[in-house]
Design an enzyme around this catalytic site. Sequence first.
Site, PDB file in Angstrom:
ATOM      1  N   ASP A 179     -11.618   2.308   3.550  1.00 50.14           N
ATOM      2  CA  ASP A 179     -11.921   0.875   3.452  1.00 50.14           C
ATOM      3  C   ASP A 179     -13.435   0.642   3.320  1.00 50.14           C
ATOM      4  O   ASP A 179     -13.860  -0.451   2.964  1.00 50.14           O
ATOM      5  CB  ASP A 179     -11.490   0.166   4.755  1.00 50.14           C
ATOM      6  CG  ASP A 179     -10.202  -0.630   4.628  1.00 50.14           C
ATOM      7  OD1 ASP A 179      -9.906  -1.117   3.527  1.00 50.14           O
ATOM      8  OD2 ASP A 179      -9.516  -0.769   5.660  1.00 50.14           O
ATOM      9  N   GLN A 237      -5.015  -1.829   9.424  1.00 49.16           N
ATOM     10  CA  GLN A 237      -4.837  -3.142   8.805  1.00 49.16           C
ATOM     11  C   GLN A 237      -5.418  -4.229   9.710  1.00 49.16           C
ATOM     12  O   GLN A 237      -5.124  -4.282  10.905  1.00 49.16           O
ATOM     13  CB  GLN A 237      -3.337  -3.393   8.545  1.00 49.16           C
ATOM     14  CG  GLN A 237      -3.032  -4.652   7.758  1.00 49.16           C
ATOM     15  CD  GLN A 237      -3.542  -4.619   6.325  1.00 49.16           C
ATOM     16  OE1 GLN A 237      -3.646  -3.579   5.694  1.00 49.16           O
ATOM     17  NE2 GLN A 237      -3.890  -5.780   5.794  1.00 49.16           N
ATOM     18  N   LYS A 240       0.846  -1.206   0.000  1.00 54.22           N
ATOM     19  CA  LYS A 240       0.000   0.000   0.000  1.00 54.22           C
ATOM     20  C   LYS A 240       0.879   1.253   0.000  1.00 54.22           C
ATOM     21  O   LYS A 240       0.618   2.206  -0.737  1.00 54.22           O
ATOM     22  CB  LYS A 240      -0.934  -0.005   1.226  1.00 54.22           C
ATOM     23  CG  LYS A 240      -2.090  -0.980   1.075  1.00 54.22           C
ATOM     24  CD  LYS A 240      -2.835  -1.232   2.381  1.00 54.22           C
ATOM     25  CE  LYS A 240      -3.863  -2.339   2.154  1.00 54.22           C
ATOM     26  NZ  LYS A 240      -4.396  -2.913   3.373  1.00 54.22           N
TER      27      LYS A 240
HETATM   28  N1  GUN Z   1      -6.885  -7.182   5.790  1.00 56.32           N
HETATM   29  C1  GUN Z   1      -7.142  -7.928   4.677  1.00 56.32           C
HETATM   30  N2  GUN Z   1      -7.813  -7.200   3.763  1.00 56.32           N
HETATM   31  C2  GUN Z   1      -7.968  -5.972   4.284  1.00 56.32           C
HETATM   32  C3  GUN Z   1      -8.566  -4.772   3.796  1.00 56.32           C
HETATM   33  O1  GUN Z   1      -9.120  -4.699   2.687  1.00 56.32           O
HETATM   34  N3  GUN Z   1      -8.517  -3.706   4.638  1.00 56.32           N
HETATM   35  C4  GUN Z   1      -7.954  -3.771   5.873  1.00 56.32           C
HETATM   36  N4  GUN Z   1      -7.973  -2.674   6.630  1.00 56.32           N
HETATM   37  N5  GUN Z   1      -7.387  -4.869   6.349  1.00 56.32           N
HETATM   38  C5  GUN Z   1      -7.397  -5.957   5.551  1.00 56.32           C
END
Ligand code: GUN
Length: 285
Positions: free
Chosen positions: A119, A96, A52
């Site tokens: 998200d 995350q 990211k």
């Molecule tokens: N962990 C796995 N996929 C995601 C996601 O799309 N967003 C977040 N914040 N954590 C994750």
Amino acid sequence: MAVILSGKAVSAAEREIIRQKTAALVERGVTPCLAVIIVGCDPASQVYVRNKHKACEEVGFRSLVIEMSEQTTTEALLSKISELAADDGVDGILVQLPLPRHIDENAVISAIPPEKDVDAFTLPNVGAIMTGAPRFLPCTPAGIMKILEYGGISVDGKECVVVGRSNIVGKPMAMLLLAKNGTVTVCHSHTGNLAEVTGRADILVVAIGKPRFITADMVKPGAVVIDVGINRGEDGKLCGDVDFESVSQVASAITPVPGGVGPMTITSLLSNTLASAERRAEKLF
Ligand code: GUN
């Protein structure tokens, strides 16, 4: 043999558009900024967060990565979120997942202001998706809709089957397909005769986390198959939830793993962060 729907190519095209829009915004004095919080040292999460960060830098965003220890308390995490929430230079906040078990995940997600919740995990944003007026699109499902769009695949009137009912993928996926006038069925671990249901699908989306689970006999000839899974097969190779080798012989189009849905999730995240920064710019000028 099915047409390969390359998420990698769609992602590259979309990220180039985002890069250009970002440059225009930076000219006006607004640099999009994403803050990512990672708690603990789960190796998979570390890879996702690094990807990211890299993606943000490539399109010209400011990227903040906040690393907190495994022992962090819910209170400490909430305090960090409220600091970022109050910072006018931060457009998106992402925590995350998964979080260590002692942390109250619902409290943490609820602390993110919906206007920075890139998200789309907070309850107001989930509700907005349900009612068809989303503030931010859910990242993985939105990425899948882009792949379908680039592939010239219409959802309208199609029989759509989603395998998996997670809050991150399955449920919001069903909502986006419904919003495009698909007839949607959601299957899960208690579904009786799964093969019969998947076999009806014109568009089949699979997100269950079981390597090569969907085989050719479960797929209607000519179906479009979207594989959200990323697993390590017994041979040590990356594979999806779909048995690519056999299913690609019956499907009309299919996403590969890797290079299919995977790259699109971060692209949607960039797109949501850019949208948030554009809203900030609108208020400023
Ligand atoms: N962990 C796995 N996929 C995601 C996601 O799309 N967003 C977040 N914040 N954590 C994750």
